[in-house]
Design a protein around this motif. Structure first.
Motif, PDB file in Angstrom:
ATOM      1  N   GLY A   1      20.232  85.525  31.948  1.00  0.00           N
ATOM      2  CA  GLY A   1      20.297  85.743  30.510  1.00  0.00           C
ATOM      3  C   GLY A   1      21.451  85.001  29.860  1.00  0.00           C
ATOM      4  O   GLY A   1      21.301  84.390  28.795  1.00  0.00           O
ATOM      5  N   ILE A   2      22.622  85.051  30.503  1.00  0.00           N
ATOM      6  CA  ILE A   2      23.783  84.358  29.943  1.00  0.00           C
ATOM      7  C   ILE A   2      23.559  82.852  29.959  1.00  0.00           C
ATOM      8  O   ILE A   2      23.930  82.147  29.012  1.00  0.00           O
ATOM      9  N   TRP A   3      22.976  82.346  31.037  1.00  0.00           N
ATOM     10  CA  TRP A   3      22.722  80.909  31.124  1.00  0.00           C
ATOM     11  C   TRP A   3      21.790  80.449  30.001  1.00  0.00           C
ATOM     12  O   TRP A   3      22.052  79.457  29.317  1.00  0.00           O
ATOM     13  N   LEU A   4      20.685  81.217  29.799  1.00  0.00           N
ATOM     14  CA  LEU A   4      19.736  80.830  28.760  1.00  0.00           C
ATOM     15  C   LEU A   4      20.333  81.017  27.368  1.00  0.00           C
ATOM     16  O   LEU A   4      20.209  80.143  26.487  1.00  0.00           O
ATOM     17  N   THR A   5      21.013  82.152  27.149  1.00  0.00           N
ATOM     18  CA  THR A   5      21.589  82.423  25.829  1.00  0.00           C
ATOM     19  C   THR A   5      22.692  81.431  25.495  1.00  0.00           C
ATOM     20  O   THR A   5      22.755  80.891  24.383  1.00  0.00           O
ATOM     21  N   ALA A   6      23.580  81.199  26.473  1.00  0.00           N
ATOM     22  CA  ALA A   6      24.679  80.261  26.226  1.00  0.00           C
ATOM     23  C   ALA A   6      24.136  78.847  26.009  1.00  0.00           C
ATOM     24  O   ALA A   6      24.629  78.113  25.143  1.00  0.00           O
ATOM     25  N   GLY A   7      23.123  78.479  26.793  1.00  0.00           N
ATOM     26  CA  GLY A   7      22.553  77.148  26.606  1.00  0.00           C
ATOM     27  C   GLY A   7      21.942  76.977  25.236  1.00  0.00           C
ATOM     28  O   GLY A   7      22.112  75.943  24.580  1.00  0.00           O
ATOM     29  N   ARG A   8      21.231  78.012  24.776  1.00  0.00           N
ATOM     30  CA  ARG A   8      20.622  77.927  23.454  1.00  0.00           C
ATOM     31  C   ARG A   8      21.681  77.972  22.362  1.00  0.00           C
ATOM     32  O   ARG A   8      21.588  77.239  21.360  1.00  0.00           O
ATOM     33  N   ALA A   9      22.698  78.835  22.562  1.00  0.00           N
ATOM     34  CA  ALA A   9      23.740  78.946  21.540  1.00  0.00           C
ATOM     35  C   ALA A   9      24.595  77.690  21.459  1.00  0.00           C
ATOM     36  O   ALA A   9      25.072  77.322  20.381  1.00  0.00           O
ATOM     37  N   LEU A  10      24.804  77.031  22.604  1.00  0.00           N
ATOM     38  CA  LEU A  10      25.672  75.853  22.628  1.00  0.00           C
ATOM     39  C   LEU A  10      24.915  74.558  22.379  1.00  0.00           C
ATOM     40  O   LEU A  10      25.524  73.488  22.403  1.00  0.00           O
ATOM     41  N   GLN A  11      23.602  74.644  22.172  1.00  0.00           N
ATOM     42  CA  GLN A  11      22.837  73.431  21.914  1.00  0.00           C
ATOM     43  C   GLN A  11      23.360  72.669  20.690  1.00  0.00           C
ATOM     44  O   GLN A  11      23.512  71.444  20.736  1.00  0.00           O
ATOM     45  N   PRO A  12      23.685  73.384  19.561  1.00  0.00           N
ATOM     46  CA  PRO A  12      24.271  72.633  18.438  1.00  0.00           C
ATOM     47  C   PRO A  12      25.584  71.959  18.788  1.00  0.00           C
ATOM     48  O   PRO A  12      25.876  70.875  18.285  1.00  0.00           O
ATOM     49  N   LEU A  13      26.388  72.586  19.670  1.00  0.00           N
ATOM     50  CA  LEU A  13      27.649  71.965  20.065  1.00  0.00           C
ATOM     51  C   LEU A  13      27.400  70.692  20.869  1.00  0.00           C
ATOM     52  O   LEU A  13      28.084  69.678  20.676  1.00  0.00           O
ATOM     53  N   ARG A  14      26.427  70.763  21.780  1.00  0.00           N
ATOM     54  CA  ARG A  14      26.096  69.560  22.545  1.00  0.00           C
ATOM     55  C   ARG A  14      25.559  68.473  21.621  1.00  0.00           C
ATOM     56  O   ARG A  14      25.885  67.284  21.778  1.00  0.00           O
ATOM     57  N   GLN A  15      24.728  68.896  20.651  1.00  0.00           N
ATOM     58  CA  GLN A  15      24.213  67.915  19.704  1.00  0.00           C
ATOM     59  C   GLN A  15      25.334  67.346  18.846  1.00  0.00           C
ATOM     60  O   GLN A  15      25.365  66.151  18.544  1.00  0.00           O
ATOM     61  N   LEU A  16      26.276  68.231  18.457  1.00  0.00           N
ATOM     62  CA  LEU A  16      27.422  67.768  17.675  1.00  0.00           C
ATOM     63  C   LEU A  16      28.241  66.759  18.467  1.00  0.00           C
ATOM     64  O   LEU A  16      28.660  65.728  17.954  1.00  0.00           O
ATOM     65  N   THR A  17      28.471  67.056  19.755  1.00  0.00           N
ATOM     66  CA  THR A  17      29.242  66.141  20.600  1.00  0.00           C
ATOM     67  C   THR A  17      28.528  64.800  20.741  1.00  0.00           C
ATOM     68  O   THR A  17      29.148  63.728  20.637  1.00  0.00           O
ATOM     69  N   ALA A  18      27.205  64.872  20.975  1.00  0.00           N
ATOM     70  CA  ALA A  18      26.455  63.623  21.114  1.00  0.00           C
ATOM     71  C   ALA A  18      26.469  62.816  19.808  1.00  0.00           C
ATOM     72  O   ALA A  18      26.632  61.591  19.826  1.00  0.00           O
ATOM     73  N   THR A  19      26.316  63.529  18.683  1.00  0.00           N
ATOM     74  CA  THR A  19      26.345  62.832  17.395  1.00  0.00           C
ATOM     75  C   THR A  19      27.703  62.201  17.147  1.00  0.00           C
ATOM     76  O   THR A  19      27.807  61.064  16.669  1.00  0.00           O
ATOM     77  N   ALA A  20      28.770  62.963  17.456  1.00  0.00           N
ATOM     78  CA  ALA A  20      30.117  62.415  17.265  1.00  0.00           C
ATOM     79  C   ALA A  20      30.331  61.185  18.147  1.00  0.00           C
ATOM     80  O   ALA A  20      30.934  60.191  17.709  1.00  0.00           O
ATOM     81  N   ASP A  21      29.839  61.235  19.398  1.00  0.00           N
ATOM     82  CA  ASP A  21      29.968  60.059  20.274  1.00  0.00           C
ATOM     83  C   ASP A  21      29.192  58.872  19.706  1.00  0.00           C
ATOM     84  O   ASP A  21      29.684  57.727  19.734  1.00  0.00           O
ATOM     85  N   GLU A  22      27.972  59.132  19.207  1.00  0.00           N
ATOM     86  CA  GLU A  22      27.186  58.034  18.645  1.00  0.00           C
ATOM     87  C   GLU A  22      27.850  57.450  17.402  1.00  0.00           C
ATOM     88  O   GLU A  22      27.854  56.230  17.205  1.00  0.00           O
ATOM     89  N   ILE A  23      28.421  58.350  16.577  1.00  0.00           N
ATOM     90  CA  ILE A  23      29.122  57.855  15.384  1.00  0.00           C
ATOM     91  C   ILE A  23      30.317  57.021  15.786  1.00  0.00           C
ATOM     92  O   ILE A  23      30.605  55.973  15.190  1.00  0.00           O
ATOM     93  N   GLY A  24      31.040  57.484  16.832  1.00  0.00           N
ATOM     94  CA  GLY A  24      32.186  56.717  17.299  1.00  0.00           C
ATOM     95  C   GLY A  24      31.797  55.348  17.822  1.00  0.00           C
ATOM     96  O   GLY A  24      32.534  54.369  17.625  1.00  0.00           O
ATOM     97  N   ARG A  25      30.637  55.266  18.478  1.00  0.00           N
ATOM     98  CA  ARG A  25      30.200  53.973  19.026  1.00  0.00           C
ATOM     99  C   ARG A  25      29.625  53.063  17.945  1.00  0.00           C
ATOM    100  O   ARG A  25      29.849  51.855  17.970  1.00  0.00           O
ATOM    101  N   SER A  26      28.875  53.651  17.006  1.00  0.00           N
ATOM    102  CA  SER A  26      28.182  52.825  16.013  1.00  0.00           C
ATOM    103  C   SER A  26      28.912  52.723  14.680  1.00  0.00           C
ATOM    104  O   SER A  26      28.548  51.881  13.852  1.00  0.00           O
ATOM    105  N   ALA A  27      29.931  53.583  14.468  1.00  0.00           N
ATOM    106  CA  ALA A  27      30.662  53.611  13.195  1.00  0.00           C
ATOM    107  C   ALA A  27      29.721  53.871  12.022  1.00  0.00           C
ATOM    108  O   ALA A  27      29.963  53.411  10.900  1.00  0.00           O
TER     109      ALA A  27
END
Length: 483
Positions: A184-210
Motif C-alpha cells: 500500500g505504501i509503495w503504491l500510494t507513495a508512487g502515485r503521490a510522488l508522480q508529480p514530483l518525478r514529473q516536476l524533476t523530469a520537466t526541470a531537467d528538460e528545461i535545464g537542458r533545452s532552456a
C-alpha cells in the motif's frame, strides 16, 4: 525508496507497540480467566454437596475419569477434612491429583472464597507429574457433621496453548499487515510522488533545452503537491517573464550602444576632417579656416550635448532619485518661455496661464520644459508659433507644448520617446535623439504620464500630466529600456 522505508518503519513500530500491549493483555487475562472458571466450578460443586445424599459422601473410585496429563478438561475433586479423595473426575497417572496440605490450610483459612494455586511444579505436590492450576474451596455439612474441600483442577497447558495461539495470530497478522502496508505504501507513495518525478523530469528538460515555456500539467487536487505544481508553474512564468525582460533590455542596450556609436561617429568624422584640412592647408583662405573651425566648434558642442544626455540616461538607468519640493510650475514655464524667445527671435512663443504649484524637482521640471520647447522650435519654420500652457486641476497639473509645424508622422507617436529616434531627421539635424527619452523619464519620475499627438491645426502637441503629490518611491526609479 526513502519514503517507503520510513513508512514501513512507522508501521513496524506501531505493530510492535500493539504486539507488546496485546501480549501483556494475554499474559494477564489468560491466567485470570482460568482461575475464574475454576472458582465457578468449585462454587457449583459446593452448592451440590450441601444438598447431596449422605451416600454421595462415601469414597468411590472415579468413573471414567479424565486423564489430566493429556486432557484440558476441568476435573473436580471432593476431599474430606483430612484431604483424602472421596470423588474425582480426573486422574494423573491413574490416581487423583494430590493437593498440598499447605494449600488446604490456606483454603480453610480463606473460607467460602477459596484460594487458587499451582500444583505439580517445583515438587510442591510430591507425586504429581503434571503442573495443574487448582482452586480449593472448603465445604461443610453440619447435618452430617462432615466437612472437606472441593478442588477444581486443570492442566496449565491451557494457558500455554492460548498464549501460543495468541502469539501465532500476532505473527500471522503482523506478516500480513506488513506485506499489505509495504504494498500500500509503495503504491500510494508512487502515485503521490508522480508529480514530483514529473516536476524533476520537466526541470531537467528545461535545464537542458532552456525552454522556459514548459509547464507542469495542473494537479487535480488542491493538496500540497497541487500547490507545489502551481508554485512551480508560477515560478517558471516569472522566470520566463524575467528572461524576456532581460533579453529585451539587452537588445535595447545593444541598440543603444550601436546608436550612440553611430551618433558619435558623425561629429567625430567632421572634427577629424576639419582638423585634417587645417593641418594640411596652413595657407588656406581665412574664410575656409573660419568655416573649418566653426564646424569643429559646432560638432564639439553637439558631442558635448550628446555625452551630457547619455550621462543623464545612464544615471536614470542606475536608479537616480529626484528631489520633491513645492515648485511653481507656472512661473517656471514663464521663465523658460522668456529665455527661449530671446534665443529664438524668429519663433512666436505664447505662454498664458496662472501660477500652478506641484511637488517635484525644480531643475528636472525646468529641463522637461526646455526639452519640449526645443523640440517644438526644431520642428517649426521661421515665424512659427509655439504654445506653452500650464493648467492646474484637482489631480495635479498639466503641461502642454504645441506648435504649428508639420506634426508627428503616423505611427510615430510612441516611438519618438525611444532613444535616438527622430520623427524627421532632416529637420532635427542638430538634436541628439535623446531629449524626449529624458523628458519621459522626468515625467515618470514624478509619477506622471506624457503623450504625443497632432492637434486640430496639424501641428504636434505634447501633454504631460503631473500629479499633485507623487508617491514616495519604494525603489530606485528606472526608466524602461525603450524610454
Amino acid at each position: 525508496m526513502r519514503i517507503w522505508l520510513n513508512g514501513i518503519a512507522v508501521v513496524a513500530l506501531v505493530l510492535a507497540i500493539i504486539w507488546v500491549l496485546f501480549l501483556l493483555l494475554v499474559l494477564g487475562s489468560v491466567p485470570q480467566a482460568q482461575d475464574d472458571e475454576l472458582a465457578l466450578r468449585t462454587e457449583s460443586a459446593v452448592a451440590m454437596l450441601r444438598s447431596a445424599d449422605p451416600d454421595a459422601l462415601v469414597p468411590r473410585p472415579p468413573l471414567a475419569p479424565a486423564d489430566l496429563g493429556t486432557s484440558a478438561e476441568v476435573a473436580v475433586l471432593v476431599l474430606d477434612e483430612q484431604g483424602t479423595p472421596l470423588h474425582s473426575t480426573g486422574v494423573i497417572g491413574g490416581a487423583p491429583p494430590e493437593v498440598p496440605a499447605e494449600l488446604l490450610d490456606r483454603a480453610e483459612a480463606a473460607g467460602d472464597g477459596g484460594v487458587a494455586g499451582t500444583v505439580g511444579t517445583d515438587g510442591t505436590t510430591g507425586s504429581a507429574e503434571v503442573p495443574l492450576r487448582v482452586h480449593v474451596r472448603p465445604w461443610a455439612r453440619d447435618d452430617l457433621d462432615r466437612s472437606g474441600f472441593v478442588v477444581a483442577a486443570q492442566t496449565l497447558r491451557r494457558q500455554q496453548t492460548e498464549r501460543r495461539d495468541a502469539i501465532a495470530v500476532l505473527i500471522i497478522s503482523g506478516i500480513v499487515t506488513m506485506i499489505a502496508a509495504a504494498v500500500g505504501i509503495w503504491l500510494t507513495a508512487g502515485r503521490a510522488l508522480q508529480p514530483l518525478r514529473q516536476l524533476t523530469a520537466t526541470a531537467d528538460e528545461i535545464g537542458r533545452s532552456a525552454d522556459l515555456s514548459r509547464r507542469l500539467p495542473a494537479a487535480p487536487h488542491g493538496d500540497e503537491l497541487g500547490r507545489l505544481t502551481a508554485s512551480f508553474n508560477a515560478m517558471m512564468a516569472r522566470l520566463a517573464d524575467a528572461y524576456r525582460r532581460m533579453a529585451s533590455a539587452l537588445a535595447a542596450q545593444q541598440r543603444f550602444t550601436a546608436d550612440a556609436s553611430h551618433e558619435l561617429r558623425t561629429p567625430l568624422t567632421t572634427i577629424r576632417s576639419s582638423a585634417g584640412f587645417l593641418r594640411n592647408h596652413p595657407d588656406a583662405d581665412a574664410a575656409d579656416r573660419a568655416a573649418a573651425l566653426a564646424d569643429i566648434d559646432a560638432e564639439g558642442d553637439r558631442m558635448s550635448r550628446l555625452v551630457d544626455d547619455l550621462l543623464t540616461l545612464a544615471r536614470a538607468d542606475s536608479g537616480q532619485r529626484i528631489e520633491h519640493a513645492p515648485v511653481d510650475l507656472g512661473s517656471l514655464a514663464q521663465q523658460v518661455c522668456r529665455q527661449a524667445a530671446a534665443q529664438h527671435p524668429t519663433r512666436q512663443l505664447h505662454c498664458p496661464g496662472a501660477p500652478v504649484t506641484v511637488i517635484g524637482d525644480s531643475d528636472a521640471l525646468r529641463r522637461l520644459l526646455w526639452i519640449l520647447v526645443d523640440n517644438a522650435v526644431a520642428h517649426t519654420a521661421d515665424g512659427g508659433n509655439i504654445w506653452v500652457v500650464v493648467a492646474g486641476h484637482a489631480r495635479g497639473a498639466t503641461v502642454q507644448v504645441s506648435d504649428d509645424g508639420p506634426g508627428i508622422p503616423a505611427g510615430m507617436q510612441e516611438r519618438i520617446f525611444e532613444r535616438f529616434v527622430r520623427a524627421d531627421r532632416s529637420r532635427g539635424r542638430g538634436g541628439t535623439g535623446l531629449g524626449l527619452s529624458i523628458a519621459r523619464w522626468i515625467v515618470h519620475a514624478h509619477d506622471g504620464e506624457i503623450r504625443a499627438s497632432n492637434h486640430e491645426r496639424g501641428g504636434a502637441s505634447f501633454v504631460a500630466e503631473l500629479p499633485a503629490r507623487p508617491e514616495p518611491p519604494t525603489a530606485p526609479l528606472r526608466p524602461s529600456s525603450n524610454s
